[in-house]
Design a protein around this motif. Structure first.
Motif, PDB file in Angstrom:
ATOM      1  N   LEU A 127       0.855  -1.189   0.000  1.00 14.53           N
ATOM      2  CA  LEU A 127       0.000   0.000   0.000  1.00 14.53           C
ATOM      3  C   LEU A 127       0.887   1.234   0.000  1.00 14.53           C
ATOM      4  CD1 LEU A 127      -2.411  -1.046   2.886  1.00 14.53           C
ATOM      5  CD2 LEU A 127      -3.024  -0.910   0.478  1.00 14.53           C
ATOM      6  N   ASN A 128       0.410   2.297  -0.643  1.00 20.17           N
ATOM      7  CA  ASN A 128       1.111   3.570  -0.624  1.00 20.17           C
ATOM      8  C   ASN A 128       0.082   4.631  -0.256  1.00 20.17           C
ATOM      9  OD1 ASN A 128       2.188   6.145  -1.362  1.00 20.17           O
ATOM     10  ND2 ASN A 128       3.614   5.155  -2.754  1.00 20.17           N
ATOM     11  N   TYR A 129       0.248   5.208   0.916  1.00 17.37           N
ATOM     12  CA  TYR A 129      -0.631   6.275   1.376  1.00 17.37           C
ATOM     13  C   TYR A 129       0.024   7.615   1.072  1.00 17.37           C
ATOM     14  CZ  TYR A 129      -2.828   2.722   4.372  1.00 17.37           C
ATOM     15  OH  TYR A 129      -3.465   1.610   4.854  1.00 17.37           O
ATOM     16  N   GLY A 130      -0.726   8.511   0.456  1.00 19.50           N
ATOM     17  CA  GLY A 130      -0.254   9.886   0.278  1.00 19.50           C
ATOM     18  C   GLY A 130       1.013  10.044  -0.521  1.00 19.50           C
ATOM     19  N   GLY A 147       3.802   8.359  -0.907  1.00 19.72           N
ATOM     20  CA  GLY A 147       5.080   8.153  -0.228  1.00 19.72           C
ATOM     21  C   GLY A 147       5.099   8.585   1.214  1.00 19.72           C
ATOM     22  N   TRP A 148       4.013   9.135   1.689  1.00 22.95           N
ATOM     23  CA  TRP A 148       3.965   9.496   3.106  1.00 22.95           C
ATOM     24  C   TRP A 148       4.127   8.232   3.947  1.00 22.95           C
ATOM     25  CZ3 TRP A 148      -0.301   8.564   6.585  1.00 22.95           C
ATOM     26  CH2 TRP A 148      -0.090   9.123   7.851  1.00 22.95           C
ATOM     27  N   TRP A 149       3.485   7.136   3.510  1.00 19.76           N
ATOM     28  CA  TRP A 149       3.563   5.887   4.254  1.00 19.76           C
ATOM     29  C   TRP A 149       3.422   4.731   3.270  1.00 19.76           C
ATOM     30  CZ3 TRP A 149      -0.266   4.782   8.865  1.00 19.76           C
ATOM     31  CH2 TRP A 149       0.087   3.586   9.492  1.00 19.76           C
ATOM     32  N   ILE A 150       4.434   3.887   3.193  1.00 15.94           N
ATOM     33  CA  ILE A 150       4.379   2.680   2.366  1.00 15.94           C
ATOM     34  C   ILE A 150       4.368   1.469   3.283  1.00 15.94           C
ATOM     35  CG2 ILE A 150       5.687   1.209   0.760  1.00 15.94           C
ATOM     36  CD1 ILE A 150       6.473   3.663  -0.773  1.00 15.94           C
ATOM     37  N   CYS A 151       3.440   0.564   3.013  1.00 15.69           N
ATOM     38  CA  CYS A 151       3.313  -0.689   3.766  1.00 15.69           C
ATOM     39  C   CYS A 151       3.605  -1.847   2.827  1.00 15.69           C
ATOM     40  CB  CYS A 151       1.897  -0.845   4.308  1.00 15.69           C
ATOM     41  SG  CYS A 151       1.317   0.522   5.311  1.00 15.69           S
ATOM     42  N   ILE A 152       4.395  -2.797   3.302  1.00 18.21           N
ATOM     43  CA  ILE A 152       4.753  -3.970   2.513  1.00 18.21           C
ATOM     44  C   ILE A 152       4.307  -5.223   3.272  1.00 18.21           C
ATOM     45  CG2 ILE A 152       6.662  -5.293   1.468  1.00 18.21           C
ATOM     46  CD1 ILE A 152       6.275  -2.563   0.173  1.00 18.21           C
ATOM     47  N   GLY A 153       3.597  -6.110   2.582  1.00 14.90           N
ATOM     48  CA  GLY A 153       3.179  -7.386   3.176  1.00 14.90           C
ATOM     49  C   GLY A 153       4.346  -8.371   3.143  1.00 14.90           C
ATOM     50  N   GLY A 183      -0.552   7.534  -9.694  1.00 11.18           N
ATOM     51  CA  GLY A 183      -1.595   6.791  -8.995  1.00 11.18           C
ATOM     52  C   GLY A 183      -2.118   5.634  -9.828  1.00 11.18           C
ATOM     53  N   PRO A 184      -2.760   5.943 -10.941  1.00 14.60           N
ATOM     54  CA  PRO A 184      -3.355   4.877 -11.748  1.00 14.60           C
ATOM     55  C   PRO A 184      -2.290   4.000 -12.398  1.00 14.60           C
ATOM     56  CG  PRO A 184      -4.146   7.053 -12.447  1.00 14.60           C
ATOM     57  CD  PRO A 184      -3.052   7.271 -11.454  1.00 14.60           C
ATOM     58  N   HIS A 185      -2.628   2.765 -12.613  1.00 19.39           N
ATOM     59  CA  HIS A 185      -1.726   1.821 -13.279  1.00 19.39           C
ATOM     60  C   HIS A 185      -1.845   1.999 -14.792  1.00 19.39           C
ATOM     61  CE1 HIS A 185      -2.220  -0.729  -9.431  1.00 19.39           C
ATOM     62  NE2 HIS A 185      -1.130  -0.010  -9.361  1.00 19.39           N
ATOM     63  N   ASP A 186      -1.388   3.143 -15.274  1.00 15.55           N
ATOM     64  CA  ASP A 186      -1.479   3.446 -16.697  1.00 15.55           C
ATOM     65  C   ASP A 186      -0.101   3.284 -17.351  1.00 15.55           C
ATOM     66  OD1 ASP A 186      -0.081   5.677 -15.818  1.00 15.55           O
ATOM     67  OD2 ASP A 186      -1.712   7.095 -16.196  1.00 15.55           O
ATOM     68  N   GLY A 209     -17.804  -0.554  -1.576  1.00 18.53           N
ATOM     69  CA  GLY A 209     -18.350   0.543  -2.364  1.00 18.53           C
ATOM     70  C   GLY A 209     -17.767   0.593  -3.767  1.00 18.53           C
ATOM     71  N   GLY A 210     -16.788  -0.259  -4.055  1.00 17.90           N
ATOM     72  CA  GLY A 210     -16.193  -0.317  -5.379  1.00 17.90           C
ATOM     73  C   GLY A 210     -15.225   0.800  -5.694  1.00 17.90           C
ATOM     74  N   ARG A 211     -14.845   1.606  -4.693  1.00 13.74           N
ATOM     75  CA  ARG A 211     -13.918   2.713  -4.932  1.00 13.74           C
ATOM     76  C   ARG A 211     -12.679   2.549  -4.065  1.00 13.74           C
ATOM     77  NH1 ARG A 211     -18.292   6.981  -3.648  1.00 13.74           N
ATOM     78  NH2 ARG A 211     -17.271   6.561  -1.703  1.00 13.74           N
ATOM     79  N   ASP A 212     -11.596   3.198  -4.479  1.00 15.79           N
ATOM     80  CA  ASP A 212     -10.389   3.224  -3.659  1.00 15.79           C
ATOM     81  C   ASP A 212     -10.584   4.232  -2.540  1.00 15.79           C
ATOM     82  OD1 ASP A 212      -9.189   1.472  -5.367  1.00 15.79           O
ATOM     83  OD2 ASP A 212      -8.205   3.033  -6.530  1.00 15.79           O
ATOM     84  N   HIS A 213      -9.951   3.976  -1.414  1.00 13.50           N
ATOM     85  CA  HIS A 213      -9.982   4.944  -0.323  1.00 13.50           C
ATOM     86  C   HIS A 213      -9.122   6.137  -0.699  1.00 13.50           C
ATOM     87  CE1 HIS A 213     -12.000   2.170   2.324  1.00 13.50           C
ATOM     88  NE2 HIS A 213     -11.121   1.244   1.988  1.00 13.50           N
ATOM     89  N   ASP A 214      -9.479   7.311  -0.250  1.00  8.66           N
ATOM     90  CA  ASP A 214      -8.708   8.516  -0.579  1.00  8.66           C
ATOM     91  C   ASP A 214      -7.263   8.380  -0.126  1.00  8.66           C
ATOM     92  OD1 ASP A 214     -10.895   9.698  -1.671  1.00  8.66           O
ATOM     93  OD2 ASP A 214     -11.436  10.811   0.146  1.00  8.66           O
ATOM     94  N   GLY A 215      -6.356   8.733  -1.030  1.00  4.14           N
ATOM     95  CA  GLY A 215      -4.939   8.761  -0.705  1.00  4.14           C
ATOM     96  C   GLY A 215      -4.286   7.397  -0.633  1.00  4.14           C
ATOM     97  N   MET A 216      -4.981   6.326  -0.960  1.00  6.25           N
ATOM     98  CA  MET A 216      -4.436   4.980  -0.859  1.00  6.25           C
ATOM     99  C   MET A 216      -4.348   4.346  -2.236  1.00  6.25           C
ATOM    100  SD  MET A 216      -5.939   2.372   1.891  1.00  6.25           S
ATOM    101  CE  MET A 216      -6.401   3.291   3.303  1.00  6.25           C
ATOM    102  N   TYR A 217      -3.233   3.765  -2.523  1.00  8.54           N
ATOM    103  CA  TYR A 217      -3.084   3.038  -3.771  1.00  8.54           C
ATOM    104  C   TYR A 217      -2.890   1.580  -3.439  1.00  8.54           C
ATOM    105  CZ  TYR A 217      -2.369   7.690  -5.530  1.00  8.54           C
ATOM    106  OH  TYR A 217      -2.529   9.000  -5.844  1.00  8.54           O
ATOM    107  N   TYR A 218      -3.707   0.750  -4.031  1.00 10.89           N
ATOM    108  CA  TYR A 218      -3.688  -0.671  -3.751  1.00 10.89           C
ATOM    109  C   TYR A 218      -2.985  -1.426  -4.844  1.00 10.89           C
ATOM    110  CZ  TYR A 218      -7.207   0.171  -0.232  1.00 10.89           C
ATOM    111  OH  TYR A 218      -7.867   0.604   0.868  1.00 10.89           O
ATOM    112  N   TRP A 219      -2.383  -2.534  -4.457  1.00  7.49           N
ATOM    113  CA  TRP A 219      -1.829  -3.463  -5.430  1.00  7.49           C
ATOM    114  C   TRP A 219      -2.030  -4.839  -4.896  1.00  7.49           C
ATOM    115  CZ3 TRP A 219       3.668  -5.370  -5.688  1.00  7.49           C
ATOM    116  CH2 TRP A 219       3.839  -6.160  -6.807  1.00  7.49           C
TER     117      TRP A 219
END
Length: 167
Positions: free
Chosen positions: A60-63, A65-71, A103-106, A157-167
């Protein structure tokens, strides 16, 4: 390790083998540090997270680069004592670092990620590590073959949470 690219590194202290998890996350940070410096990237917090078994999240990447979480760990029927392979974790970290800019995987996202991976493999070759990825016909590395760049995991809700990028 220099603290100019990562402000804070932390793991989940109550999980088994927290010391090994911290050593692994610190090693990943050291590996990508030269790449981050060369590109002016900064992450305030790099932490471990444990997704639910049914979630298909590796990072996950919040903001931006403000906070990156790795599983770091596999959360499956075998429990949480198994760490993911280092190459997979590095791939995830590079992916999440790409979200600092895109943000988007483009196409822009994938071009930047490809550049990070090429820097990583060049760095490894300069250090005497002969790991080289096999490329597919479209130029992507094999690690990316199962990822659909247009697919985003579903959240309530089918949407991403604000400021969060999922992978």
């Amino acid at each position: 390790m220099s603290r100019n690219v990562f402000g804070d590194i932390a793991v989940i202290p109550h999980l088994p083998h927290a010391d090994q998890a911290f050593a692994l996350l610190t090693r990943l940070a050291r590996i990508v540090e030269p790449i981050m410096i060369s590109r002016g990237l900064f992450v305030s917090r790099l932490t471990e997270f444990l997704p639910q078994p049914e979630e298909n999240l590796l990072g996950l990447n919040y903001g931006q680069g403000w906070w990156i979480c790795i599983g770091l760990r596999k959360n499956n029927h075998r429990g949480i004592n198994q760490f993911r392979p280092e190459e997979d974790l590095l791939d995830t970290l590079l992916h999440e670092l790409t979200h600092n800019h895109f943000g988007p995987h483009d196409a822009n996202f994938h071009a930047y990620l490809r550049g990070l991976k090429e820097q990583y493999y060049l760095l490894m070759s300069l250090q005497g590590d002969d790991r080289q990825p096999e490329r597919q016909g479209d130029g992507r590395y094999h690690q990316d073959r199962d990822r659909d760049p247009g697919r985003r995991p579903q959240v309530p809700g089918g949407r991403d949470h604000d400021g969060m990028y999922y992978w």
